[in-house]
Write a protein that holds these residues in place. Structure first.
Motif, PDB file in Angstrom:
ATOM      1  N   UNK A 180       0.843  -1.196   0.000  1.00 50.66           N
ATOM      2  CA  UNK A 180       0.000   0.000   0.000  1.00 50.66           C
ATOM      3  C   UNK A 180       0.877   1.246   0.000  1.00 50.66           C
ATOM      4  N   UNK A 181       0.255   2.346  -0.414  1.00 54.44           N
ATOM      5  CA  UNK A 181       0.925   3.645  -0.413  1.00 54.44           C
ATOM      6  C   UNK A 181       0.158   4.577   0.513  1.00 54.44           C
ATOM      7  N   UNK A 182       0.883   5.326   1.296  1.00 49.06           N
ATOM      8  CA  UNK A 182       0.296   6.289   2.230  1.00 49.06           C
ATOM      9  C   UNK A 182       0.529   7.679   1.683  1.00 49.06           C
ATOM     10  N   UNK A 183      -0.542   8.435   1.491  1.00 47.53           N
ATOM     11  CA  UNK A 183      -0.426   9.811   0.997  1.00 47.53           C
ATOM     12  C   UNK A 183      -0.892  10.767   2.089  1.00 47.53           C
ATOM     13  N   UNK A 184       0.019  11.609   2.528  1.00 47.26           N
ATOM     14  CA  UNK A 184      -0.293  12.620   3.540  1.00 47.26           C
ATOM     15  C   UNK A 184      -0.525  13.931   2.811  1.00 47.26           C
ATOM     16  N   UNK A 185      -1.693  14.518   2.982  1.00 47.62           N
ATOM     17  CA  UNK A 185      -2.041  15.748   2.288  1.00 47.62           C
ATOM     18  C   UNK A 185      -1.475  16.994   2.966  1.00 47.62           C
ATOM     19  N   UNK A 186      -0.857  16.823   4.133  1.00 46.08           N
ATOM     20  CA  UNK A 186      -0.234  17.943   4.829  1.00 46.08           C
ATOM     21  C   UNK A 186      -1.220  18.998   5.278  1.00 46.08           C
ATOM     22  N   UNK A 187      -2.394  18.585   5.659  1.00 42.84           N
ATOM     23  CA  UNK A 187      -3.441  19.513   6.094  1.00 42.84           C
ATOM     24  C   UNK A 187      -3.649  19.411   7.593  1.00 42.84           C
ATOM     25  N   UNK A 188      -4.313  20.433   8.131  1.00 46.08           N
ATOM     26  CA  UNK A 188      -4.735  20.420   9.525  1.00 46.08           C
ATOM     27  C   UNK A 188      -6.244  20.612   9.512  1.00 46.08           C
ATOM     28  N   UNK A 189      -7.008  19.690  10.090  1.00 45.88           N
ATOM     29  CA  UNK A 189      -6.599  18.438  10.718  1.00 45.88           C
ATOM     30  C   UNK A 189      -5.978  17.500   9.677  1.00 45.88           C
ATOM     31  N   UNK A 190      -5.194  16.543  10.149  1.00 46.26           N
ATOM     32  CA  UNK A 190      -4.479  15.657   9.226  1.00 46.26           C
ATOM     33  C   UNK A 190      -5.420  14.897   8.296  1.00 46.26           C
ATOM     34  N   UNK A 191      -5.018  14.826   7.048  1.00 43.05           N
ATOM     35  CA  UNK A 191      -5.742  14.028   6.058  1.00 43.05           C
ATOM     36  C   UNK A 191      -4.724  13.079   5.430  1.00 43.05           C
ATOM     37  N   UNK A 192      -4.950  11.790   5.636  1.00 45.74           N
ATOM     38  CA  UNK A 192      -4.068  10.757   5.110  1.00 45.74           C
ATOM     39  C   UNK A 192      -4.933   9.753   4.366  1.00 45.74           C
ATOM     40  N   UNK A 193      -4.432   9.294   3.233  1.00 43.39           N
ATOM     41  CA  UNK A 193      -5.170   8.358   2.407  1.00 43.39           C
ATOM     42  C   UNK A 193      -4.267   7.157   2.099  1.00 43.39           C
ATOM     43  N   UNK A 194      -4.863   5.986   2.056  1.00 41.65           N
ATOM     44  CA  UNK A 194      -4.128   4.761   1.742  1.00 41.65           C
ATOM     45  C   UNK A 194      -4.712   4.168   0.473  1.00 41.65           C
ATOM     46  N   UNK A 195      -3.822   3.661  -0.381  1.00 44.82           N
ATOM     47  CA  UNK A 195      -4.263   3.009  -1.612  1.00 44.82           C
ATOM     48  C   UNK A 195      -3.312   1.870  -1.930  1.00 44.82           C
ATOM     49  N   UNK A 196      -3.793   0.915  -2.708  1.00 44.59           N
ATOM     50  CA  UNK A 196      -2.953  -0.197  -3.118  1.00 44.59           C
ATOM     51  C   UNK A 196      -1.925   0.278  -4.145  1.00 44.59           C
ATOM     52  N   UNK A 197      -0.735  -0.256  -4.055  1.00 45.16           N
ATOM     53  CA  UNK A 197       0.282  -0.041  -5.074  1.00 45.16           C
ATOM     54  C   UNK A 197       0.043  -1.059  -6.193  1.00 45.16           C
ATOM     55  N   UNK A 198       0.840  -1.013  -7.222  1.00 43.97           N
ATOM     56  CA  UNK A 198       0.738  -2.018  -8.284  1.00 43.97           C
ATOM     57  C   UNK A 198       0.948  -3.417  -7.692  1.00 43.97           C
ATOM     58  N   UNK A 199       1.934  -3.524  -6.809  1.00 44.15           N
ATOM     59  CA  UNK A 199       2.200  -4.804  -6.141  1.00 44.15           C
ATOM     60  C   UNK A 199       0.975  -5.223  -5.320  1.00 44.15           C
TER      61      UNK A 199
END
Length: 124
Positions: free
Chosen positions: A75-94
């Motif tokens: 999986x890949x973790x994407x942090x949007x750098x916002x307050x309050x924190x916004x983080x999203x997880x998604x599957x990688x190709x693997x």
């Protein structure tokens, strides 16, 4: 041969695979992410669906599982750098290539653990 002893997981793909997916929630997290990116709270609530009578997953355990899946490249973790924190997880190709494996495990479970008694035994 000395190289195989230095790293036993490399010598046995099954052992490497088992180590990568060990943990109570990893397969379920991958399965939940198959439909697209999810935020932490969505993943947590997804893990609680269909688990009557079981304890809720603790934030510490979920964070540990997500970090391990990220480290393994599933999986890949994407942090949007916002307050309050916004983080999203998604599957990688693997990770996406792993979904059919989880689907096969799910199918096997439906065929072979379909009886309520078998499911209860498997949960223990």
């Amino acid at each position: 041969m000395a190289r195989a002893r230095a790293n036993p997981a490399r010598a046995c793909p099954v052992a490497a695979f088992q180590k990568m997916i060990s943990g109570k929630y990893k397969l379920r997290i991958v399965w939940d992410l198959k439909d697209g990116p999810r935020r932490y709270g969505e993943i947590r609530s997804g893990l609680l669906r269909g688990t009557e009578g079981s304890a809720e997953i603790t934030p510490r355990v979920l964070s540990r599982e997500l970090k391990a899946l990220t480290a393994s490249g599933l999986i890949h973790r994407k942090d949007f750098g916002e307050v309050p924190p916004k983080v999203e997880y998604r599957l990688t190709r693997k990770g996406r290539s792993f979904v059919p494996v989880v689907a096969a495990i799910r199918e096997w479970g439906e065929r072979n653990l379909g009886e309520p008694a078998a499911l209860a035994d498997a949960a223990e």
